[in-house]
Write a protein that holds these residues in place. Structure first.
Motif, PDB file in Angstrom:
ATOM      1  N   MET A   1      -0.160   2.808   5.759  1.00 49.77           N
ATOM      2  CA  MET A   1      -0.162   2.011   4.524  1.00 49.77           C
ATOM      3  C   MET A   1       0.811   0.837   4.676  1.00 49.77           C
ATOM      4  SD  MET A   1       0.493   3.254   0.576  1.00 49.77           S
ATOM      5  CE  MET A   1      -0.916   4.364   0.609  1.00 49.77           C
ATOM      6  N   ASN A   2       0.307  -0.384   4.494  1.00 43.10           N
ATOM      7  CA  ASN A   2       1.152  -1.554   4.673  1.00 43.10           C
ATOM      8  C   ASN A   2       1.860  -1.957   3.379  1.00 43.10           C
ATOM      9  OD1 ASN A   2      -0.717  -3.020   3.083  1.00 43.10           O
ATOM     10  ND2 ASN A   2      -1.912  -3.616   4.879  1.00 43.10           N
ATOM     11  N   PHE A   3       2.679  -3.003   3.483  1.00 42.01           N
ATOM     12  CA  PHE A   3       3.489  -3.483   2.368  1.00 42.01           C
ATOM     13  C   PHE A   3       2.637  -3.784   1.140  1.00 42.01           C
ATOM     14  CE2 PHE A   3       4.977  -7.213   0.047  1.00 42.01           C
ATOM     15  CZ  PHE A   3       6.266  -6.867  -0.306  1.00 42.01           C
ATOM     16  N   SER A   4       1.539  -4.495   1.346  1.00 41.30           N
ATOM     17  CA  SER A   4       0.681  -4.903   0.239  1.00 41.30           C
ATOM     18  C   SER A   4       0.073  -3.698  -0.474  1.00 41.30           C
ATOM     19  CB  SER A   4      -0.434  -5.823   0.760  1.00 41.30           C
ATOM     20  OG  SER A   4      -1.294  -6.217  -0.296  1.00 41.30           O
ATOM     21  N   GLU A   5      -0.342  -2.714   0.298  1.00 44.21           N
ATOM     22  CA  GLU A   5      -0.952  -1.519  -0.297  1.00 44.21           C
ATOM     23  C   GLU A   5       0.064  -0.728  -1.124  1.00 44.21           C
ATOM     24  OE1 GLU A   5      -2.444   0.314   3.224  1.00 44.21           O
ATOM     25  OE2 GLU A   5      -4.442  -0.550   3.022  1.00 44.21           O
ATOM     26  N   VAL A   6       1.289  -0.632  -0.610  1.00 47.07           N
ATOM     27  CA  VAL A   6       2.352   0.055  -1.351  1.00 47.07           C
ATOM     28  C   VAL A   6       2.643  -0.686  -2.650  1.00 47.07           C
ATOM     29  CG1 VAL A   6       4.795   0.691  -1.342  1.00 47.07           C
ATOM     30  CG2 VAL A   6       3.405   1.064   0.704  1.00 47.07           C
ATOM     31  N   ASN A   7       2.734  -2.005  -2.578  1.00 40.22           N
ATOM     32  CA  ASN A   7       3.015  -2.836  -3.745  1.00 40.22           C
ATOM     33  C   ASN A   7       1.946  -2.657  -4.820  1.00 40.22           C
ATOM     34  OD1 ASN A   7       4.689  -4.666  -5.079  1.00 40.22           O
ATOM     35  ND2 ASN A   7       3.733  -6.463  -4.179  1.00 40.22           N
ATOM     36  N   HIS A  79       7.838 -16.736   0.625  1.00 35.94           N
ATOM     37  CA  HIS A  79       6.861 -15.697   0.290  1.00 35.94           C
ATOM     38  C   HIS A  79       6.392 -15.933  -1.128  1.00 35.94           C
ATOM     39  CE1 HIS A  79       4.833 -11.825  -0.007  1.00 35.94           C
ATOM     40  NE2 HIS A  79       5.379 -11.726  -1.216  1.00 35.94           N
TER      41      HIS A  79
END
Length: 204
Positions: A1-7, A79
């Motif tokens: 799970m990447n940063f975007s998915e966690v967010n 960002h």
């Protein structure tokens, strides 16, 4: 799970609560939209207690907010992301907000700049303000205008700046000089009102 998915996953976790507990939406909408006015009124009231330590605290908190806000805008250049209601479907959007960069959360920076300063100076109801700032940060996710990492970034920026300002600014000679000059002119500004009040008191 990447940063975007966690967010996104954390956002859904909080934002979907508004669909399950609609009776709480009015509370979180109020926190997200109007609690900033309570903060402003409180800052003004604390300032006009005319307590020297309290004024240094407010002075440092204002510098903290200014610096953290500028750093937030700089970080937003490196960002950026639009608000969740722009990028995602089926968002529980409860307030009106224009489409723009939501990283980091300006509301979070504002509240935590002052509340972390209250905590560092340990003046008054600082624990109340920390808890309120947390609720305001959560409310911005609840109403659909910020991702959790927008809020977390605002918290981290505010805390980092607040620590440095707390260590440096009260020890500067310029801080006391600025406050002394301000208080000198404040005294002159309010002197006529004090004389009038004093005269009325003597008449009785």
């Amino acid at each position: 799970m990447n940063f975007s998915e966690v967010n996104i996953g954390l956002f859904r976790l909080v934002n979907d609560l508004g669909k399950e507990h609609e009776q709480l939406n009015i509370i979180f909408t109020f926190l997200a939209e109007y609690m900033v006015f309570l903060l402003a009124i409180s800052v003004i009231c604390i300032w006009f207690t005319r307590n020297k330590e309290s004024r240094i605290m407010i002075f440092c908190a204002t510098i903290t907010f200014t610096c953290a806000f500028i750093l937030g805008k700089v970080s937003g250049v490196f960002h950026s992301n639009y608000q969740p209601f722009v990028e995602l479907s089926d968002v529980n959007k409860l307030i009106v907000k224009e489409k723009d960069n939501s990283f980091p959360s300006d509301h979070t920076i504002l509240f935590f700049s002052y509340c972390f300063s209250f905590w560092l100076f340990k003046r008054g109801w600082w624990i109340f303000w920390i808890l309120l700032a947390l609720l305001v940060g959560i409310s911005r996710i609840w109403v659909g205008v910020h991702y959790p990492f927008d809020v977390i970034a605002g918290m981290i920026l505010s805390f980092a700046v607040a620590i440095n300002v707390y260590i440096i600014v009260p020890r500067l000679n310029g801080t006391k000089k600025i406050l002394n000059v301000y208080e000198k002119y404040e005294g002159k500004l309010f002197q006529p009102f004090r004389k009038t009040k004093g005269s009325k008191t003597r008449n009785y």
